[in-house]
Enzyme design. Structure first.
Site, PDB file in Angstrom:
ATOM      1  N   HIS A 145      -5.422   7.643  -1.623  1.00 25.15           N
ATOM      2  CA  HIS A 145      -6.465   6.736  -0.997  1.00 25.15           C
ATOM      3  C   HIS A 145      -7.707   6.707  -2.022  1.00 25.15           C
ATOM      4  CE1 HIS A 145      -4.614   7.128   3.187  1.00 25.15           C
ATOM      5  NE2 HIS A 145      -4.176   5.782   2.603  1.00 25.15           N
ATOM      6  N   HIS A 148       0.923  -1.207   0.093  1.00 26.01           N
ATOM      7  CA  HIS A 148      -0.173   0.014   0.050  1.00 26.01           C
ATOM      8  C   HIS A 148       0.829   1.027   0.045  1.00 26.01           C
ATOM      9  CE1 HIS A 148      -3.503   2.226   1.382  1.00 26.01           C
ATOM     10  NE2 HIS A 148      -2.614   3.170   2.077  1.00 26.01           N
ATOM     11  N   GLU A 149       1.888   1.326   1.004  1.00 25.46           N
ATOM     12  CA  GLU A 149       2.721   2.492   0.862  1.00 25.46           C
ATOM     13  C   GLU A 149       3.566   2.599  -0.332  1.00 25.46           C
ATOM     14  OE1 GLU A 149       2.135   4.468   3.265  1.00 25.46           O
ATOM     15  OE2 GLU A 149       0.957   3.050   4.451  1.00 25.46           O
ATOM     16  N   HIS A 168       1.475   4.402  -2.671  1.00 17.70           N
ATOM     17  CA  HIS A 168       1.294   5.625  -2.442  1.00 17.70           C
ATOM     18  C   HIS A 168       2.805   6.390  -3.294  1.00 17.70           C
ATOM     19  CE1 HIS A 168      -1.854   6.265  -0.311  1.00 17.70           C
ATOM     20  NE2 HIS A 168      -1.584   5.872   1.009  1.00 17.70           N
TER      21      HIS A 168
END
Length: 261
Positions: A170, A160-161, A164
């Site tokens: 998000h 997830h990071e 980013h």
């Protein structure tokens, strides 16, 4: 999930992009976020940050200079170093966290053209660091770019990071999200309501994705065990951290022009 549109120029001097296909993912399987029980807390938040940045939406780092240009990674290659994690070395050393990072790389590189290469002399690169949680800047911000990863961060959290850092925000902060989800404001922990606010950005003209790895789960930051995010459609699992959804893959491949000359 919206994206960034500029290209971050790298001076790639050495290093061969790796696909992490030979990494041992047995540990990764064991630590992926379980969706069988409500998840009220998330490792995707960072506290006690001593840095020239502040944290938004729990895990997004914002430079003190808000006018800093945020870009994509040149040639779909993200150089990285784990040196600042201070991982143990030598015979019998615990390498679980290193394997988790490579398993997260593999989740992305298996389904996109994006590659990850150990940092050598590139000007811009990801620097994995210890932190009380996991957090990242969005897109390539230049230089040694910090990505925080605590031992509590699962492979899915790390993935997830990294996404980013590749340029995606998000999913639940999209401007059209109220057509698809309801935010149960009264159930959110004090101080966390801002993490659920709508943000303006580019949706890439792609559908809203309840199954995105970039979406909050149903119970994230619940103060009493009640849902904080509910789907307005048929009851479906939202906010998983086990894989990239079909739309996650499409977004990244579109963003980095995978398959295009």
């Amino acid at each position: 999930m919206w994206r960034l549109v500029f290209i971050c120029m790298l001076s790639v001097v050495g290093g061969v992009p790796i696909n992490a296909t030979q990494e041992d993912t047995s540990h990764a399987t064991g630590v992926l976020v379980s969706m069988l029980e409500p998840q009220r807390s998330s490792s995707e938040t960072l506290e006690g940050l001593e840095d020239d940045a502040f944290v938004q939406e729990g895990d997004i780092l914002i430079p003190e200079d808000r006018n800093a240009v945020q870009n994509l990674w040149s040639n779909a290659v993200m150089p990285y170093t784990q040196a600042r994690l201070n991982l143990p070395s030598g015979p019998g050393a615990d390498t679980d966290r290193a394997r988790d990072i490579h398993a997260a790389f593999k989740m992305i590189s298996d389904v996109t053209c994006i590659r990850f290469t150990p940092h050598t002399m590139e000007l811009n690169y990801i620097e994995f660091r210890n932190g009380k949680g996991c957090a990242s800047y969005v897109g390539c911000v230049g230089g040694a770019q910090k990505l925080y990863s605590a031992p509590s961060c699962s492979v899915g959290n790390v993935c997830h990071e990294i996404i980013h850092a590749l340029g995606l925000h998000h999913e639940h902060s999209r401007r059209d999200r109220d057509q698809y989800i309801s935010v149960e404001w009264s159930n959110i922990m004090p101080g966390k309501r801002n993490d659920f606010e709508v943000k303006q950005g580019d949706t890439q003209n792609l559908p809203y994705d309840l199954n995105s790895i970039m979406h909050y789960g149903e119970y994230y930051f619940s103060q009493d065990g009640s849902p904080t995010v509910l789907s307005k459609s048929s009851r479906v699992q939202i906010g998983q951290r086990s894989h990239l959804s079909e739309l996650d893959v499409l977004r990244l491949n579109s963003l980095y022009h995978c398959g295009n000359d």
